[in-house]
Write an enzyme that holds these catalytic residues in place. Sequence first.
Site, PDB file in Angstrom:
ATOM      1  CE  LYS A  31      -8.465  30.022 101.427  1.00 50.79           C
ATOM      2  NZ  LYS A  31      -9.803  29.571 101.030  1.00 50.79           N
ATOM      3  CB  THR A  32      -6.379  30.083 106.257  1.00 49.66           C
ATOM      4  OG1 THR A  32      -7.324  29.403 105.435  1.00 49.66           O
ATOM      5  CG2 THR A  32      -7.084  30.587 107.504  1.00 49.66           C
ATOM      6  CG  ASP A 217     -11.648  32.647 102.113  1.00 50.23           C
ATOM      7  OD1 ASP A 217     -10.849  32.468 101.168  1.00 50.23           O
ATOM      8  OD2 ASP A 217     -11.811  31.814 103.031  1.00 50.23           O
ATOM      9  CD  GLU A 218     -12.734  29.070  99.314  1.00 48.09           C
ATOM     10  OE1 GLU A 218     -12.507  29.058  98.085  1.00 48.09           O
ATOM     11  OE2 GLU A 218     -12.259  28.228 100.090  1.00 48.09           O
ATOM     12  CD  GLN A 248      -8.681  24.828  95.206  1.00 48.17           C
ATOM     13  OE1 GLN A 248      -9.142  24.058  96.035  1.00 48.17           O
ATOM     14  NE2 GLN A 248      -7.689  25.665  95.486  1.00 48.17           N
ATOM     15  NE  ARG A 599      -8.497  19.115  97.646  1.00 48.25           N
ATOM     16  CZ  ARG A 599      -8.162  20.361  97.929  1.00 48.25           C
ATOM     17  NH1 ARG A 599      -8.225  20.787  99.166  1.00 48.25           N
ATOM     18  NH2 ARG A 599      -7.747  21.196  96.992  1.00 48.25           N
TER      19      ARG A 599
END
Length: 737
Positions: A31-32, A217-218, A248, A599
């Site tokens: 994503k980043t 973002d998010e 998420q 994770r």
Amino acid sequence: MSFENLNEKQRAAVKQITGPLLILAGAGSGKTSTMTHRIAYMIEQGISPYSILAVTFTNKAASEMRARVEELVGGVARDMWIMTFHSMCLRVLRVYPEAAGYEKNFLIYDTTDQKTLVKNIIKEKGINEKEFSPRYLLSAISDCKEKGISAEEYTKTAEDNYKTKAIGLVYKEYSKRLKKNNAMDFDDILLNCVKLFEADEDILRKYQNRFQYIMVDEYQDTNHMQYKLISMLAESHHNLCVVGDDDQCIYQWRGADLRNILDFEKDFPEAKVIKLEQNYRSKANILAAAHSVIRNNRSRKDKKLWTEADKGEKLRYFRADSDKEEASSIARQIALMERNGKAFTDFAILYRTNAQSRLFEAGLTAQGIPYRVLSGMRYYDRKEIKDMMAYMRLVVNPADDLSLIRIINEPKRGMGDKTVAKIQTFASLKNLSLLEALSDEEIQETLPGKAYDKVREMVECINLCRAERENLRVSDIYDTLLVKTGYLKALEDAKTVEAEGRIENLMEFKSEIYDYESVTKEPSIEEFMEKLTLAAEVDNYDENQDAVTLMTMHSAKGLEFPVVFLPGLEDGLFPGNKAFDSVSAMEEERRLCYVGMTRAKELLCLSGAAERVRFGRTEYTRESQFLRELDKSLVQGDAVYERKPSGFGSGLGVNTGGADGYSKKAFKPYDSLRYATMETARKVAASDADFTPGDRVKHGKFGEGMVIECSEKIVSVMFDESGLKKLAKGIAPLKKI
């Protein structure tokens, strides 16, 4: 610009720079990298950095994004607005303070300032602080501000009852005084920026014209006010790119509104949707297992992570006989894998609640494995545990002035620094400990009115526990201190998530005391405190050394580890008790499980315990609903109990009953924390009961006996095995049979 490191979907997202765009970026999907390349691509296409706005949720994320953009395009990005929501709004308000209704150089009040202000209002308005704590009131006010509800609107629309009247009164006065002091709180920063844009079209248009390209973002974590702010800024051009993953969204309890991302296409019918489903983090089996759980959620976008990586090892599942065995088994597995070439830093233990960390810390320490607790404190370093240890130290050693200074205002007793300094001076002149000085009636008479009763009660409680410690179990002393000092009630009155976590840790501490009492022939508070002090000291570690990571699943979002352990997979713990109250609560827990599972990069180990001591009470557990939803072909180890679904809970996806002693009727885990706190208070209250000669009673330490004599302060009991004992009323753990 080179797109070599981007996949096809990422490249499509980077090049889609006009119109509304929803990037559904799954866990570990790059994503980043996609966002930073998109910003760099816009600049390369001739778009001015001045007209680009990128909003994140944390300063850390903003700093990382800025650094990565500068790596791609150099210093030209230095003046770009890459910042958090609050930083962005504050920058706008600093330019137009008067238009927002404030003078220049307005202040931002932190939580301490807010509490002080609300406390003053409570006192002046004659509101009972025990009924309405500052934390509770501030939480209610914050909730209103997040939804854009003013004090006046709240007063008009809220139900007309005692509680809402108190909240409305404080909210109104709180808002008035903030304005008078030319100050804002944290929620006001967003709220006032939105109000400014609503009130002044010219100012709004200025920022709409400036920020022609907006990225958020998010997006799944945005609340109503953040949603409104972004909608206003993007209204004229619709060049809005939001990035997030509905799977998420795990912060609804903090105000995040999942509908913002789910309804994006309703808000912008012309929106393009790009799904980043290729995962670069985890092995295929881990992703498939995580999907088999999250697909049970109704409120989600249809997507499925995949990877070019190999399948990897199947998930491991182990159901221990007890919670202690679960913790020691995980420690042994880590020790074995470390001997076979893994580094300790490769491992993470992710748990649902902070209180679970105690057993894992003990298990790792027993194996000599270094560890660190991230986004939290080691068990013995937590404030509430240190506070109660300080109370217990004073029972053992009344000369411990350091402990008394720590707890003299825990909970708040109106003892200001000047008053404490005067008592210290007096104690020093008379060569007394602070506890001895505060036990002096003449000294008590000099205390401020508010402090007099509370300090006297605290001193009496400590002195009584000390005098009677030979007749009390360690757990009796602990319960008495917890209740009669007012410490437990102060946390209950706070009614916050943080306070509930602290209560959870305090109840978990009882488990440690019961463990000690069960294995010690002649337990005593002196020996227990000595063991505790040694354990806490041995537990020290070097944060820079190679160490296992312990943290909650909420804190782990955004991180990754080669090997992840997810313990405590039992109904009532994970998913938690409250998840069984509604579909949305269960779905949030399931998203949290998904976050925890994703994770793991190479190996995911799941575990639970058939028997668990929670808050000093042994419970027989049932395997987690999330285990029952897992694709069993992806799991090795213990078998997951399954039965055909019954009618109950079909809306929650709950398979019910049958296993581990539960009936086939509707299953809902017991609320252990509430039970434990009620039992603690009930047990202490029972010590104040009236007894009469002839009563048969049971004592926590001496067993059964008969009351022989009663006076105002003493109960004499002839115990069947321990003989005659004279016990102090008000603290003796006696129960009528």
